[in-house]
Scaffold this active site. Sequence first.
Site, PDB file in Angstrom:
ATOM      1  N   GLU A 114      -1.703  -6.860   9.935  1.00 38.10           N
ATOM      2  CA  GLU A 114      -3.076  -6.364   9.864  1.00 38.10           C
ATOM      3  C   GLU A 114      -3.814  -6.943   8.652  1.00 38.10           C
ATOM      4  O   GLU A 114      -3.218  -7.177   7.599  1.00 38.10           O
ATOM      5  CB  GLU A 114      -3.071  -4.836   9.790  1.00 38.10           C
ATOM      6  CG  GLU A 114      -2.556  -4.216  11.080  1.00 38.10           C
ATOM      7  CD  GLU A 114      -2.736  -2.697  11.133  1.00 38.10           C
ATOM      8  OE1 GLU A 114      -3.110  -2.207  12.195  1.00 38.10           O
ATOM      9  OE2 GLU A 114      -2.507  -2.023  10.114  1.00 38.10           O
ATOM     10  N   CYS A 127      -9.049  -7.914   2.749  1.00 32.66           N
ATOM     11  CA  CYS A 127      -7.780  -7.412   2.212  1.00 32.66           C
ATOM     12  C   CYS A 127      -6.658  -8.083   2.995  1.00 32.66           C
ATOM     13  O   CYS A 127      -6.468  -7.830   4.185  1.00 32.66           O
ATOM     14  CB  CYS A 127      -7.734  -5.890   2.373  1.00 32.66           C
ATOM     15  SG  CYS A 127      -6.173  -5.187   1.833  1.00 32.66           S
ATOM     16  N   CYS A 134       7.493  -4.085   4.719  1.00 33.90           N
ATOM     17  CA  CYS A 134       7.687  -4.156   3.265  1.00 33.90           C
ATOM     18  C   CYS A 134       9.077  -3.615   2.958  1.00 33.90           C
ATOM     19  O   CYS A 134       9.584  -2.759   3.669  1.00 33.90           O
ATOM     20  CB  CYS A 134       6.622  -3.313   2.570  1.00 33.90           C
ATOM     21  SG  CYS A 134       6.575  -3.561   0.785  1.00 33.90           S
ATOM     22  N   CYS A 138       7.305   2.589  -0.779  1.00 34.03           N
ATOM     23  CA  CYS A 138       6.510   3.517  -1.608  1.00 34.03           C
ATOM     24  C   CYS A 138       6.185   4.728  -0.725  1.00 34.03           C
ATOM     25  O   CYS A 138       5.721   4.564   0.410  1.00 34.03           O
ATOM     26  CB  CYS A 138       5.237   2.842  -2.102  1.00 34.03           C
ATOM     27  SG  CYS A 138       5.597   1.373  -3.090  1.00 34.03           S
ATOM     28  N   CYS A 141       2.797   5.364   1.126  1.00 34.48           N
ATOM     29  CA  CYS A 141       2.198   4.207   1.807  1.00 34.48           C
ATOM     30  C   CYS A 141       2.739   4.067   3.232  1.00 34.48           C
ATOM     31  O   CYS A 141       3.952   4.068   3.444  1.00 34.48           O
ATOM     32  CB  CYS A 141       2.510   2.945   0.999  1.00 34.48           C
ATOM     33  SG  CYS A 141       2.094   1.423   1.855  1.00 34.48           S
ATOM     34  N   GLY A 191       2.794  -5.439   2.500  1.00 32.03           N
ATOM     35  CA  GLY A 191       3.797  -6.233   1.787  1.00 32.03           C
ATOM     36  C   GLY A 191       3.590  -6.320   0.286  1.00 32.03           C
ATOM     37  O   GLY A 191       2.556  -5.942  -0.251  1.00 32.03           O
ATOM     38  N   GLU A 192       4.625  -6.833  -0.387  1.00 34.60           N
ATOM     39  CA  GLU A 192       4.597  -7.040  -1.839  1.00 34.60           C
ATOM     40  C   GLU A 192       4.433  -8.550  -2.070  1.00 34.60           C
ATOM     41  O   GLU A 192       5.378  -9.322  -1.868  1.00 34.60           O
ATOM     42  CB  GLU A 192       5.911  -6.516  -2.457  1.00 34.60           C
ATOM     43  CG  GLU A 192       6.195  -6.947  -3.882  1.00 34.60           C
ATOM     44  CD  GLU A 192       5.041  -6.745  -4.862  1.00 34.60           C
ATOM     45  OE1 GLU A 192       4.663  -5.593  -5.110  1.00 34.60           O
ATOM     46  OE2 GLU A 192       4.509  -7.758  -5.380  1.00 34.60           O
ATOM     47  N   SER A 223      -2.466  -7.683  -6.042  1.00 34.04           N
ATOM     48  CA  SER A 223      -1.938  -6.394  -6.477  1.00 34.04           C
ATOM     49  C   SER A 223      -0.424  -6.340  -6.266  1.00 34.04           C
ATOM     50  O   SER A 223       0.066  -6.643  -5.183  1.00 34.04           O
ATOM     51  CB  SER A 223      -2.613  -5.296  -5.657  1.00 34.04           C
ATOM     52  OG  SER A 223      -2.020  -4.063  -5.947  1.00 34.04           O
ATOM     53  N   SER A 245      -0.090  -1.508  -9.016  1.00 32.52           N
ATOM     54  CA  SER A 245      -0.007  -0.208  -8.333  1.00 32.52           C
ATOM     55  C   SER A 245       0.825   0.706  -9.209  1.00 32.52           C
ATOM     56  O   SER A 245       2.053   0.724  -9.094  1.00 32.52           O
ATOM     57  CB  SER A 245       0.714  -0.367  -6.994  1.00 32.52           C
ATOM     58  OG  SER A 245      -0.112  -0.998  -6.086  1.00 32.52           O
ATOM     59  N   HIS A 247       0.304   4.406 -10.213  1.00 31.03           N
ATOM     60  CA  HIS A 247       0.428   5.678  -9.475  1.00 31.03           C
ATOM     61  C   HIS A 247       1.200   6.812 -10.151  1.00 31.03           C
ATOM     62  O   HIS A 247       1.339   7.887  -9.566  1.00 31.03           O
ATOM     63  CB  HIS A 247       1.035   5.460  -8.071  1.00 31.03           C
ATOM     64  CG  HIS A 247       0.343   4.401  -7.289  1.00 31.03           C
ATOM     65  ND1 HIS A 247      -1.018   4.398  -7.065  1.00 31.03           N
ATOM     66  CD2 HIS A 247       0.816   3.278  -6.689  1.00 31.03           C
ATOM     67  CE1 HIS A 247      -1.337   3.331  -6.351  1.00 31.03           C
ATOM     68  NE2 HIS A 247      -0.257   2.634  -6.120  1.00 31.03           N
ATOM     69  N   ASN A 322      -5.260   8.638   1.211  1.00 26.58           N
ATOM     70  CA  ASN A 322      -5.669   8.550   2.610  1.00 26.58           C
ATOM     71  C   ASN A 322      -4.476   8.914   3.490  1.00 26.58           C
ATOM     72  O   ASN A 322      -3.566   8.108   3.658  1.00 26.58           O
ATOM     73  CB  ASN A 322      -6.110   7.112   2.939  1.00 26.58           C
ATOM     74  CG  ASN A 322      -7.276   6.697   2.077  1.00 26.58           C
ATOM     75  OD1 ASN A 322      -8.301   7.364   2.044  1.00 26.58           O
ATOM     76  ND2 ASN A 322      -7.108   5.596   1.340  1.00 26.58           N
ATOM     77  N   CYS A 365      -6.835   2.167   2.136  1.00 21.79           N
ATOM     78  CA  CYS A 365      -5.750   1.769   1.256  1.00 21.79           C
ATOM     79  C   CYS A 365      -4.455   2.517   1.598  1.00 21.79           C
ATOM     80  O   CYS A 365      -4.447   3.739   1.700  1.00 21.79           O
ATOM     81  CB  CYS A 365      -6.197   2.111  -0.154  1.00 21.79           C
ATOM     82  SG  CYS A 365      -5.177   1.374  -1.371  1.00 21.79           S
TER      83      CYS A 365
HETATM   84  S1  SF4 Z   1       2.347   0.158  -1.577  1.00 18.95           S
HETATM   85 FE1  SF4 Z   1       2.607  -2.036  -1.286  1.00 18.95          FE
HETATM   86  S2  SF4 Z   1       4.672  -2.411  -2.127  1.00 18.95           S
HETATM   87 FE2  SF4 Z   1       4.556  -0.204  -1.752  1.00 18.95          FE
HETATM   88  S3  SF4 Z   1       5.394   0.053   0.338  1.00 18.95           S
HETATM   89 FE3  SF4 Z   1       3.147  -0.147   0.510  1.00 18.95          FE
HETATM   90  S4  SF4 Z   1       2.861  -2.330   0.941  1.00 18.95           S
HETATM   91 FE4  SF4 Z   1       4.928  -2.107   0.094  1.00 18.95          FE
END
Ligand code: SF4
Length: 389
Positions: A114, A127, A134, A138, A141, A191-192, A223, A245, A247, A322, A365
């Site tokens: 996406e 974005c 991933c 997290c 997420c 993804g990272e 990011s 990130s 948090h 969100n 996000c």
């Molecule tokens: S915040 Fe980023 S690094 Fe963490 S699980 Fe989601 S996509 Fe992966």
Amino acid sequence: MNNLENQKADNLEKSLTKANKIKLLGLSQNALAESLIKLGTHEKNVSMRVKQVWSWVYTHGEMDFREMTNLSKNFRVFLQKNFSTERPEIVKKQISKDGTRKYLLKTSNIGEFETVFIPDDDRGTVCLSSQIGCTLNCSFCHTGTQKLVRNLEPFEMVGQVLAIKDDLMDWCENSKHNKRLVSNIVIMGMGEPLYNFDHVKNGLDIIMHNEGLSLSRKKITLSTSGVVPNIHRVANEIGCLLAISLHATTDAVRNRLVPINKKWSITELMLSLKNYPKLSNSERITFEYVMLKDVNDSLDDAKRLVKLVQGIPAKINLIPFNPWPGSNFEPSSSEQIKKFSNILRKAGYSSPVRKPRGKDILAACGQLKSNSIKPKKNSLFQDPNYIIS
Ligand code: SF4
């Protein structure tokens, strides 16, 4: 063979021919020049040819070699035979009531991913995703609930921007827009990115190149969740802006929200940021902080956050959570976010509260996810033309 089988055989032959061609998108100018020379183009003409082809592809968005009319007919046939201009194709598009667009994309490689376009009065931000799924889980997420399928390749990184520019008709010929619709990029999708460093870098090099998509490095923000060994490489090798990130303000909470923290703790992360190359007021590091009710939104958290970022030119983005299907957190109240933000502001840090965009289409996000899964070893799905979704 019946008709269906004939058609399948035809499609397979076509995709095999496509697979044998060199993918033009994602190739640097040097790599394209090398390929042209290997295939017999005279060295003396190569630099001009490369510039001409790049101009068609990245300035005009032209993907059909036959339409590249300032190239000789023979050269166009040669390109057609040896190169493909494959880029992501749009499988599905959703448009939010606030104008945000979410795209589900796929290429001939496995999986779907996406990408989001967020229009604003003064900018249009894409974005980008860097991986399908991933590894980092997290807990706030949605992407983190999808196992890693694979890294996206450079042609898929730059191709996400091209696919969106096409959809928006954001090419120089389109004189009805007096400005570029796509003006900014954030690598904050699925993804990272620092776990796919080389492909992300190669894609961004083309996006930033003045003969490529020509977006200023200061309009691009990468990011990361905190892959410490690769953080300085963003400044040294890519040159775009950096976001973290974060948090959480304690290891106990961050271990839960961003589990990579168990590998590189807050102390290690902050030390690396205090020594970040080219750190300056004009290129501040952005800290992303998702506001989760009763988890990380106390006023003590705000005070700890101020201490953590001390000495780092920083901006702190507060992100109202969100929710997504199955998520276990609740958003902080607006009053709590305001109190939190006031503490940061009083300490001298810009701390805008990010306006959620595209919530009604799960494009905000932390909400991105596709249905793609990783194929099992030796399975039929190893066929690169087979897309699982
Ligand atoms: S915040 Fe980023 S690094 Fe963490 S699980 Fe989601 S996509 Fe992966």
